[in-house]
Each structure stands twice: as C-alpha cells, then as structure tokens.
Design a protein around this motif. Structure first.
Motif, PDB file in Angstrom:
ATOM      1  N   ALA A 150       0.831  -1.211   0.000  1.00  0.00           N
ATOM      2  CA  ALA A 150       0.000   0.000   0.000  1.00  0.00           C
ATOM      3  C   ALA A 150       0.865   1.261   0.000  1.00  0.00           C
ATOM      4  CB  ALA A 150      -0.937  -0.008   1.201  1.00  0.00           C
ATOM      5  N   ALA A 151       2.040   1.165   0.619  1.00  0.00           N
ATOM      6  CA  ALA A 151       2.928   2.335   0.640  1.00  0.00           C
ATOM      7  C   ALA A 151       3.456   2.648  -0.752  1.00  0.00           C
ATOM      8  CB  ALA A 151       4.090   2.083   1.605  1.00  0.00           C
ATOM      9  N   MET A 152       3.505   1.627  -1.617  1.00  0.00           N
ATOM     10  CA  MET A 152       4.041   1.825  -2.969  1.00  0.00           C
ATOM     11  C   MET A 152       2.950   2.098  -3.991  1.00  0.00           C
ATOM     12  SD  MET A 152       7.133  -0.957  -3.176  1.00  0.00           S
ATOM     13  CE  MET A 152       6.103  -2.370  -2.966  1.00  0.00           C
ATOM     14  N   ASP A 153       1.719   1.760  -3.652  1.00  0.00           N
ATOM     15  CA  ASP A 153       0.608   1.905  -4.594  1.00  0.00           C
ATOM     16  C   ASP A 153      -0.538   2.620  -3.875  1.00  0.00           C
ATOM     17  OD1 ASP A 153      -1.576   1.658  -6.245  1.00  0.00           O
ATOM     18  OD2 ASP A 153      -1.173  -0.422  -6.801  1.00  0.00           O
ATOM     19  N   LEU A 154      -0.723   3.873  -4.226  1.00  0.00           N
ATOM     20  CA  LEU A 154      -1.681   4.703  -3.483  1.00  0.00           C
ATOM     21  C   LEU A 154      -3.136   4.346  -3.766  1.00  0.00           C
ATOM     22  CD1 LEU A 154       0.105   8.160  -3.773  1.00  0.00           C
ATOM     23  CD2 LEU A 154      -0.114   6.704  -1.747  1.00  0.00           C
ATOM     24  N   THR A 155      -3.388   3.441  -4.702  1.00  0.00           N
ATOM     25  CA  THR A 155      -4.778   3.005  -4.867  1.00  0.00           C
ATOM     26  C   THR A 155      -5.180   2.053  -3.730  1.00  0.00           C
ATOM     27  OG1 THR A 155      -4.186   1.128  -6.284  1.00  0.00           O
ATOM     28  CG2 THR A 155      -4.715   3.208  -7.391  1.00  0.00           C
ATOM     29  N   TRP A 156      -4.175   1.506  -3.051  1.00  0.00           N
ATOM     30  CA  TRP A 156      -4.434   0.588  -1.939  1.00  0.00           C
ATOM     31  C   TRP A 156      -4.380   1.338  -0.617  1.00  0.00           C
ATOM     32  CZ3 TRP A 156      -5.052  -4.885  -2.056  1.00  0.00           C
ATOM     33  CH2 TRP A 156      -4.982  -5.457  -3.330  1.00  0.00           C
ATOM     34  N   LEU A 157      -5.126   0.802   0.341  1.00  0.00           N
ATOM     35  CA  LEU A 157      -5.075   1.336   1.695  1.00  0.00           C
ATOM     36  C   LEU A 157      -5.174   0.160   2.665  1.00  0.00           C
ATOM     37  CD1 LEU A 157      -4.840   4.278   2.610  1.00  0.00           C
ATOM     38  CD2 LEU A 157      -7.318   4.359   2.806  1.00  0.00           C
ATOM     39  N   VAL A 158      -4.383   0.208   3.710  1.00  0.00           N
ATOM     40  CA  VAL A 158      -4.468  -0.805   4.773  1.00  0.00           C
ATOM     41  C   VAL A 158      -4.844  -0.076   6.054  1.00  0.00           C
ATOM     42  CG1 VAL A 158      -3.279  -2.635   6.027  1.00  0.00           C
ATOM     43  CG2 VAL A 158      -2.681  -2.174   3.655  1.00  0.00           C
TER      44      VAL A 158
ATOM     45  N   GLY B 128      -5.123   1.214  22.025  1.00  0.00           N
ATOM     46  CA  GLY B 128      -4.222   1.163  20.877  1.00  0.00           C
ATOM     47  C   GLY B 128      -4.156  -0.181  20.183  1.00  0.00           C
ATOM     48  N   SER B 129      -4.745  -1.194  20.782  1.00  0.00           N
ATOM     49  CA  SER B 129      -4.706  -2.515  20.141  1.00  0.00           C
ATOM     50  C   SER B 129      -5.553  -2.500  18.871  1.00  0.00           C
ATOM     51  CB  SER B 129      -5.226  -3.590  21.103  1.00  0.00           C
ATOM     52  OG  SER B 129      -6.587  -3.345  21.421  1.00  0.00           O
ATOM     53  N   ILE B 130      -5.123  -3.274  17.876  1.00  0.00           N
ATOM     54  CA  ILE B 130      -5.858  -3.346  16.611  1.00  0.00           C
ATOM     55  C   ILE B 130      -6.821  -4.526  16.686  1.00  0.00           C
ATOM     56  CG2 ILE B 130      -5.663  -3.646  14.107  1.00  0.00           C
ATOM     57  CD1 ILE B 130      -4.612  -0.966  15.085  1.00  0.00           C
ATOM     58  N   GLU B 131      -8.103  -4.216  16.590  1.00  0.00           N
ATOM     59  CA  GLU B 131      -9.142  -5.231  16.778  1.00  0.00           C
ATOM     60  C   GLU B 131      -9.685  -5.784  15.470  1.00  0.00           C
ATOM     61  OE1 GLU B 131      -9.661  -6.455  19.678  1.00  0.00           O
ATOM     62  OE2 GLU B 131      -8.304  -5.035  20.648  1.00  0.00           O
ATOM     63  N   GLY B 132      -9.236  -5.227  14.374  1.00  0.00           N
ATOM     64  CA  GLY B 132      -9.626  -5.726  13.057  1.00  0.00           C
ATOM     65  C   GLY B 132      -8.831  -4.945  12.026  1.00  0.00           C
ATOM     66  N   ALA B 133      -8.643  -5.520  10.856  1.00  0.00           N
ATOM     67  CA  ALA B 133      -7.866  -4.827   9.821  1.00  0.00           C
ATOM     68  C   ALA B 133      -8.440  -5.157   8.451  1.00  0.00           C
ATOM     69  CB  ALA B 133      -6.395  -5.224   9.911  1.00  0.00           C
ATOM     70  N   MET B 134      -8.116  -4.291   7.492  1.00  0.00           N
ATOM     71  CA  MET B 134      -8.722  -4.427   6.163  1.00  0.00           C
ATOM     72  C   MET B 134      -7.792  -3.809   5.127  1.00  0.00           C
ATOM     73  SD  MET B 134     -12.431  -2.791   5.050  1.00  0.00           S
ATOM     74  CE  MET B 134     -12.014  -1.171   5.707  1.00  0.00           C
ATOM     75  N   THR B 135      -7.763  -4.411   3.955  1.00  0.00           N
ATOM     76  CA  THR B 135      -7.116  -3.776   2.807  1.00  0.00           C
ATOM     77  C   THR B 135      -8.194  -3.531   1.753  1.00  0.00           C
ATOM     78  OG1 THR B 135      -6.632  -5.838   1.623  1.00  0.00           O
ATOM     79  CG2 THR B 135      -4.990  -5.083   3.197  1.00  0.00           C
TER      80      THR B 135
ATOM     81  N   ASP C  39     -10.266  -6.090  -0.400  1.00  0.00           N
ATOM     82  CA  ASP C  39      -9.431  -7.239  -0.737  1.00  0.00           C
ATOM     83  C   ASP C  39      -9.349  -8.221   0.432  1.00  0.00           C
ATOM     84  OD1 ASP C  39      -7.505  -8.366  -2.752  1.00  0.00           O
ATOM     85  OD2 ASP C  39      -6.205  -8.245  -1.001  1.00  0.00           O
ATOM     86  N   ARG C  40      -9.124  -7.686   1.616  1.00  0.00           N
ATOM     87  CA  ARG C  40      -9.056  -8.547   2.807  1.00  0.00           C
ATOM     88  C   ARG C  40      -9.674  -7.828   3.983  1.00  0.00           C
ATOM     89  NH1 ARG C  40      -3.739 -12.009   2.237  1.00  0.00           N
ATOM     90  NH2 ARG C  40      -3.305 -11.559   0.065  1.00  0.00           N
ATOM     91  N   LEU C  41     -10.293  -8.608   4.838  1.00  0.00           N
ATOM     92  CA  LEU C  41     -10.828  -8.056   6.074  1.00  0.00           C
ATOM     93  C   LEU C  41     -10.757  -9.158   7.123  1.00  0.00           C
ATOM     94  CD1 LEU C  41     -14.087  -5.973   6.456  1.00  0.00           C
ATOM     95  CD2 LEU C  41     -13.534  -7.774   8.060  1.00  0.00           C
ATOM     96  N   ALA C  42     -10.262  -8.830   8.273  1.00  0.00           N
ATOM     97  CA  ALA C  42     -10.184  -9.831   9.345  1.00  0.00           C
ATOM     98  C   ALA C  42     -10.342  -9.153  10.696  1.00  0.00           C
ATOM     99  CB  ALA C  42      -8.841 -10.555   9.297  1.00  0.00           C
ATOM    100  N   THR C  43     -11.067  -9.795  11.567  1.00  0.00           N
ATOM    101  CA  THR C  43     -11.081  -9.326  12.948  1.00  0.00           C
ATOM    102  C   THR C  43      -9.956 -10.031  13.701  1.00  0.00           C
ATOM    103  OG1 THR C  43     -12.691 -11.023  13.508  1.00  0.00           O
ATOM    104  CG2 THR C  43     -13.532  -8.851  12.991  1.00  0.00           C
ATOM    105  N   ALA C  44      -9.521  -9.425  14.766  1.00  0.00           N
ATOM    106  CA  ALA C  44      -8.429 -10.022  15.540  1.00  0.00           C
ATOM    107  C   ALA C  44      -8.865 -11.400  16.044  1.00  0.00           C
ATOM    108  CB  ALA C  44      -8.074  -9.120  16.714  1.00  0.00           C
ATOM    109  N   PRO C  45      -7.958 -12.362  16.023  1.00  0.00           N
ATOM    110  CA  PRO C  45      -8.324 -13.711  16.473  1.00  0.00           C
ATOM    111  C   PRO C  45      -8.941 -13.737  17.875  1.00  0.00           C
ATOM    112  CG  PRO C  45      -6.195 -13.752  15.392  1.00  0.00           C
ATOM    113  CD  PRO C  45      -6.584 -12.300  15.508  1.00  0.00           C
ATOM    114  N   HIS C  46      -8.495 -12.827  18.743  1.00  0.00           N
ATOM    115  CA  HIS C  46      -9.036 -12.856  20.103  1.00  0.00           C
ATOM    116  C   HIS C  46     -10.478 -12.357  20.172  1.00  0.00           C
ATOM    117  CE1 HIS C  46      -6.831  -8.879  19.943  1.00  0.00           C
ATOM    118  NE2 HIS C  46      -8.072  -8.509  20.187  1.00  0.00           N
TER     119      HIS C  46
END
Lengths: 198, 89
Positions: free
Chosen positions: A65-73, A81-88, A107-114
């Motif tokens: 994503a840092a190299m391609d600005l069409t992407w975002l993470v 401050g803990s990350i409870e889910g992430a997505m691209t 493209d991807r989405l996941a909640t934290a395993p916990h």
C-alpha cells in the motif's frame, strides 16, 4: 428530528458495552508490531491452522500500500491502541451493477483472532468487522464513488445473510470462485444516513 | 450469527480483481509521498478525479500547513459538487 452521528465503535463481547474505536492507517511498522507480532500469540496451533488468514502478513500488505496509493491498509484501534480488526482495499474497481461507474474493492478483512468465537472461548469485542465495513463505504462515498463497495464473500449462509442485511447484491463470482457482492450506491447511502454520516 | 448483525467476525479474502473489473484510468503520481492521512486523502481524491486536471506536487504539499490542506480539500469537494460525510467536513 436529528440523527445522532455514530462514530466507529466496538462492543464488549461480554455485557455489550459500547467503547469508542478509531480507524488508523497501518504502516509496515504498525502492521508488524500491532498485528503480525501479536494477533496469533498464544493461539493453539491447531486452531490457528483452521483460520484461513493465519498466514497473512499485514506488514507485507502495508508495504504494498505504501508503494501503490490506490491501496489502503487500515486497522480499527481500541482505546488502548490494540488493533481489533484490519482491512485492505483498493480504489480502482469498476461497478458491476452500474456500468461506467467505479467502486472500492475490499481485498481482505479480518477481525483479531481474540475476537473470534471459533478461536477463543472469551472473545473481547464484537463489531470490528461491521465498523471496518462501514468505514470503507464511507471511504467510497468520500472518493466520489457514491459508496459503492465490491467484495468476495465466504459462501456460508450466515455470511451471505449478513451482507444481504447490509444491502449487498450478488453480482456473480470472483476470481476465487467465491460469491462476488456489490453494495449499490443507494443502499450505501441509506447505511450512511442511518448512522448520521450524511 | 444470523440474527446478530453486529457479531461479524468472518473474513473477506479476495483473490484479486479480475482484469476486466479494474479501472484503468487511475495514474499514480510520480513524485508524491503522502506523509499524513490528510495528504493521502487529497492525493487519492485527485487520483480518482483526473478530469479535474489539478496538478499537485510534493513541494506544494510539503509547504502547506494542515489548515491550508483542509481548505484545498474542501475546494476539491466543491469542484466535484460533493458534500463529504459528516466526519470529513
């Protein structure tokens, strides 16, 4: 009557208390430190192997994503401050439902395993996936894409029911053979209006 | 989970967009490296709307303070005849 603006939030899995959450853009460093190095710590290897995202490296996704600005993470951060889910997601998709129009592709989405009942007997939070999904609808709207979002859904009835509830429409199958769904602009804006964002 | 629409812990794992579903008219800026989320917001909006024909270079971005960038962003929305969502205003 005014509509209360609903910022991003999570619910405590036990008791349901709402807590504020914020969307953060993940850099390679934060993706590694807050996801890759911590999400799977202490998870039984057998259980981990059963989760389809167990091998994802969010650091590598953030590098891309840092190299391609069409992407975002992005990640959904709890107050500590803990990350409870992430997505691209990427901003260069074309709409299937509305020819000539554009959309954001998740493209991807996941909640934290916990937070997953399949992984732990005592999940911490609920609602991370929904909060992330609403954030990408908002991103699409603010890019001038009317809120249109496309994604590939797991084929389970419960997952498809979730997306149907949100207004997503089946539009075929993705490159992986999974159902391809699109949230039309009208339904996207209904969601944003309901949450007081429009 | 069926009746609890907030209890969404499943995954999206796209295998990538089929080539025919990719928009081809988005061009990466040559020399822009967004340093902040606000920078990224401006750059992505300009990438999405090349028809605005606004050139925005690294030097200009680095010389603007946040207030100027926010004004610039609002002006872009005005040109697009768009009202962003509440938390972007």
């Amino acid at each position: 009557m005014t509509t209360e603006y609903k910022p991003l939030s999570l619910s405590e899995a036990t008791g349901g208390r709402r807590i504020p959450a914020r969307l953060v853009t993940l850099t390679p460093d934060t993706a590694r430190n807050l996801i890759d190095d911590v999400w799977w710590v202490g998870v039984d290897p057998g259980v981990r192997a059963g989760e389809m995202d167990h091998h994802w490296r969010w650091e590598a996704l953030a590098v891309r994503a840092a190299m391609d600005l069409t992407w975002l993470v992005v990640g959904l951060a709890a107050p500590n401050g803990s990350i409870e889910g992430a997505m691209t997601h990427r901003m260069d998709a074309v709409s299937v439902l509305e020819p000539g129009q554009v959309a954001v592709y998740v493209d991807r989405l996941a909640t934290a395993p916990h937070n997953r009942p399949r992984v732990t007997a005592a999940p911490r939070y609920k609602g991370a996936g929904s909060a992330l999904l609403r954030s990408v609808v908002e991103e699409s709207y603010n890019l001038g894409y009317a809120g249109r979002v496309i994604l590939e859904s797991l084929p389970s009835p419960d997952t498809l029911a979730y997306y149907d509830h949100r207004g997503f429409v089946p539009v075929g199958f993705g490159t992986s053979g999974l159902p391809l769904l699109e949230l039309p602009g009208a339904q996207a804006q209904d969601w944003l209006k309901k949450d007081g964002l429009l | 989970m069926t009746n609890d629409y907030d209890d969404f812990d499943l995954l999206v794992a796209g295998a990538g967009l089929a080539p025919e579903r990719v928009r081809r008219d988005i061009v990466q800026p040559d020399d822009l490296v967004p340093a902040t989320d606000l920078d990224r917001r401006i750059v992505r909006l300009l990438m999405a709307h090349r028809d605005l024909k606004i050139e925005f270079r690294q030097k200009e971005m680095s010389e603007m303070d946040d207030a100027t960038k926010r004004t610039f962003l609002r002006n872009i929305y005005t040109m697009l005849r768009m009202e962003p969502t509440v938390d972007e205003r």
